[in-house]
Design a protein around this motif. Structure first.
Motif, short mmCIF file in Angstrom:
data_model
loop_
_atom_site.label_atom_id
_atom_site.label_comp_id
_atom_site.label_asym_id
_atom_site.label_seq_id
_atom_site.Cartn_x
_atom_site.Cartn_y
_atom_site.Cartn_z
N LEU A 234 -100.09 -10.78 -18.42
CA LEU A 234 -101.54 -11.18 -19.26
C LEU A 234 -102.38 -10.11 -19.26
N ARG A 235 -103.10 -10.17 -20.19
CA ARG A 235 -104.09 -8.90 -20.54
C ARG A 235 -105.20 -9.09 -19.32
N ILE A 236 -105.74 -10.64 -19.21
CA ILE A 236 -106.64 -10.69 -18.11
C ILE A 236 -106.11 -10.41 -16.64
N MET A 237 -105.09 -10.28 -16.30
CA MET A 237 -104.48 -10.04 -14.97
C MET A 237 -105.02 -8.57 -14.61
N GLU A 238 -105.33 -7.54 -15.64
CA GLU A 238 -105.63 -6.44 -15.30
C GLU A 238 -107.17 -6.60 -14.71
N VAL A 239 -107.87 -7.39 -15.31
CA VAL A 239 -109.21 -7.62 -14.73
C VAL A 239 -109.31 -8.31 -13.29
N ALA A 240 -108.49 -9.22 -13.43
CA ALA A 240 -108.18 -9.96 -12.11
C ALA A 240 -107.99 -9.18 -10.66
N VAL A 241 -107.13 -8.28 -11.23
CA VAL A 241 -106.79 -7.02 -10.02
C VAL A 241 -107.88 -6.27 -9.78
N CYS A 242 -108.64 -5.97 -10.51
CA CYS A 242 -109.80 -5.11 -10.55
C CYS A 242 -110.88 -5.85 -9.57
N ILE A 243 -111.06 -7.15 -10.04
CA ILE A 243 -112.05 -8.00 -9.28
C ILE A 243 -111.47 -8.34 -7.89
N SER A 244 -110.20 -8.49 -7.61
CA SER A 244 -109.63 -8.63 -6.29
C SER A 244 -109.78 -7.57 -5.40
N GLU A 245 -109.68 -6.23 -5.92
CA GLU A 245 -109.85 -5.18 -4.99
C GLU A 245 -111.27 -4.90 -4.69
N ILE A 246 -112.40 -5.30 -5.57
CA ILE A 246 -113.59 -5.18 -5.56
C ILE A 246 -114.03 -6.16 -4.06
N ILE A 247 -113.35 -7.31 -4.36
CA ILE A 247 -113.85 -8.28 -3.32
C ILE A 247 -113.24 -7.85 -2.05
N SER A 248 -111.92 -7.26 -2.05
CA SER A 248 -111.27 -7.19 -0.74
C SER A 248 -111.98 -5.93 0.11
N LYS A 249 -113.11 -5.31 -0.52
CA LYS A 249 -113.68 -4.51 0.20
C LYS A 249 -115.01 -5.11 0.72
N GLU A 250 -115.42 -6.10 0.39
CA GLU A 250 -116.72 -6.59 0.62
C GLU A 250 -116.60 -8.25 0.72
N GLY A 251 -116.57 -8.73 2.03
CA GLY A 251 -116.48 -10.18 2.17
C GLY A 251 -117.53 -11.26 1.79
N LYS A 252 -118.93 -10.48 1.83
CA LYS A 252 -120.12 -11.37 1.61
C LYS A 252 -120.14 -11.76 0.10
N GLU A 253 -120.39 -13.07 -0.17
CA GLU A 253 -120.26 -13.14 -1.50
C GLU A 253 -121.64 -12.77 -2.47
N THR A 254 -122.58 -12.76 -1.99
CA THR A 254 -123.88 -12.28 -2.74
C THR A 254 -123.81 -10.52 -2.80
N ILE A 255 -122.96 -10.19 -2.05
CA ILE A 255 -122.73 -8.51 -2.26
C ILE A 255 -121.57 -8.32 -3.22
N TYR A 256 -120.55 -9.11 -3.09
CA TYR A 256 -119.41 -8.65 -4.19
C TYR A 256 -119.71 -9.33 -5.41
N LEU A 257 -120.46 -10.50 -5.56
CA LEU A 257 -120.95 -10.93 -6.82
C LEU A 257 -121.84 -9.92 -7.57
#
Length: 340
Positions: A234-257
């Motif tokens: 999926l083309r959008i899977m590339e984006v999902a991977v990036c998002i997952s990696e950003i989230i994994s570095k920061e657990g607080k929702e306000t910060i990762y958003l």
């Protein structure tokens, strides 16, 4: 033949001897053993693949790299394998592992903690998808799409993963709650597959994260590395991977958003996404984390990693328990705000 002797073997073949060479250790990832080489005032990366010994995988990776390097408008560097007499990889005689040499690219792995880096990461992800969509490959794809998660690791069909999660070895007795949730998500994910299969597909990198990109002094992405897991997905899977990696570095929702806002700002300058792709992002972000868990479970079962590595990944995966109903449902609104 020791590890050093194997690197010497690579140098002897590709450079016809070790004269005027300096080999030293540096950063190395989970999947490969890496050394750095300086020869005749030029720098190279020596790599020995540790998680597989399949030449077809490396040949596909090298074909992708060579064709990307032929594109004139690529705004960042990608690795270029050293080739001698048409050969870009060697089967090492004692271990039977695969080794190769790449031209060195200057830069440092970033930390996703600044607006500039995050925006550049998003922009680069879009440029890479555009570039990958231009190339045609002769080598067959090796890896299945992420949504075919039952093929994520040869020793880890979903039925076996579910069984292992329900009856883990004693080292993981304190993780039973987390493993039960992971197991349930793997089973539930199957319901999403028919709709996901309808979304646009193309060649993707599949593993964009901090360790696989470099930044220059200006903190913009100047290189994308490690195309080992390139496949059609999926083309959008590339984006999902990036998002997952950003989230994994920061657990607080306000910060990762907030971080994802800047990532989206960069991505929006280079990519247009369908509404259905954005709607699928929450599930696909979770899918990426489930896939990483299976990858490390396989490594543990293969005896590559000890239990501490898998425990870390269990914790990271279980941290997504409230993702779908929390930050996940806010992604579409975040993308809409960026594109106003």
């Amino acid at each position: 033949m020791s590890g050093n002797e194997e690197f010497d073997y690579l140098i002897d073949y590709f450079f016809q001897g070790k004269s005027q060479t300096l080999v030293y250790q540096g950063k190395s990832g989970y999947n490969n053993t890496t050394r750095y080489l300086e020869k005749n005032k030029k720098k190279y990366i020596l790599r020995i693949y540790e998680t597989h010994n399949e030449e077809s995988k490396v040949k596909l990776e090298h074909e992708v790299l060579l064709k990307l390097n032929q594109l004139e408008d690529l705004p960042f560097s990608v690795p270029s394998p050293v080739i001698k007499d048409g050969v870009s990889l060697l089967r090492l005689p004692s271990s039977k592992k695969i080794g190769c040499i790449y031209h060195y690219i200057e830069g440092d792995n970033p930390v996703f903690n600044s607006e500039k880096v995050l925006s550049s990461f998003g922009k680069s992800a879009g440029y890479l998808l555009q570039a990958l969509n231009k190339i045609e490959l002769q080598q067959p794809f090796i890896y299945r799409p992420y949504y075919e998660i039952e093929y994520a690791h040869p020793k880890c069909p979903i039925s076996k993963v579910v069984e292992w999660c329900s009856k883990p070895s004693k080292e993981f007795i304190d993780f039973q709650k987390e493993l039960s949730w992971i197991s349930s998500q793997l089973v539930d994910f199957k319901k999403s597959v028919p709709q996901l299969q309808k979304l646009p597909h193309q060649i993707i990198h599949g593993d964009l994260n901090e360790s696989n990109v470099l930044v220059g002094p200006d903190q913009h992405i100047n290189a994308i590395l490690d195309f080992e897991f390139t496949t059609r997905d999926l083309r959008i899977m590339e984006v999902a991977v990036c998002i997952s990696e950003i989230i994994s570095k920061e657990g607080k929702e306000t910060i990762y958003l907030d971080k994802l806002h800047h990532f989206f700002l960069g991505l929006a300058t280079t990519m247009k996404l369908m509404d259905s792709e954005i709607e699928a992002l929450p599930v696909l972000v979770l899918l990426r984390r489930l896939d990483v868990f299976i990858h490390f479970l396989g490594r543990y079962l293969d005896g590559i990693d000890d239990s501490s590595v898998l425990k870390e990944q269990i914790g990271k995966t279980a941290a997504y328990e409230d993702w779908i109903d929390g930050g996940g449902r806010k992604l579409a609104r975040l993308w809409e705000n960026v594109n106003r």
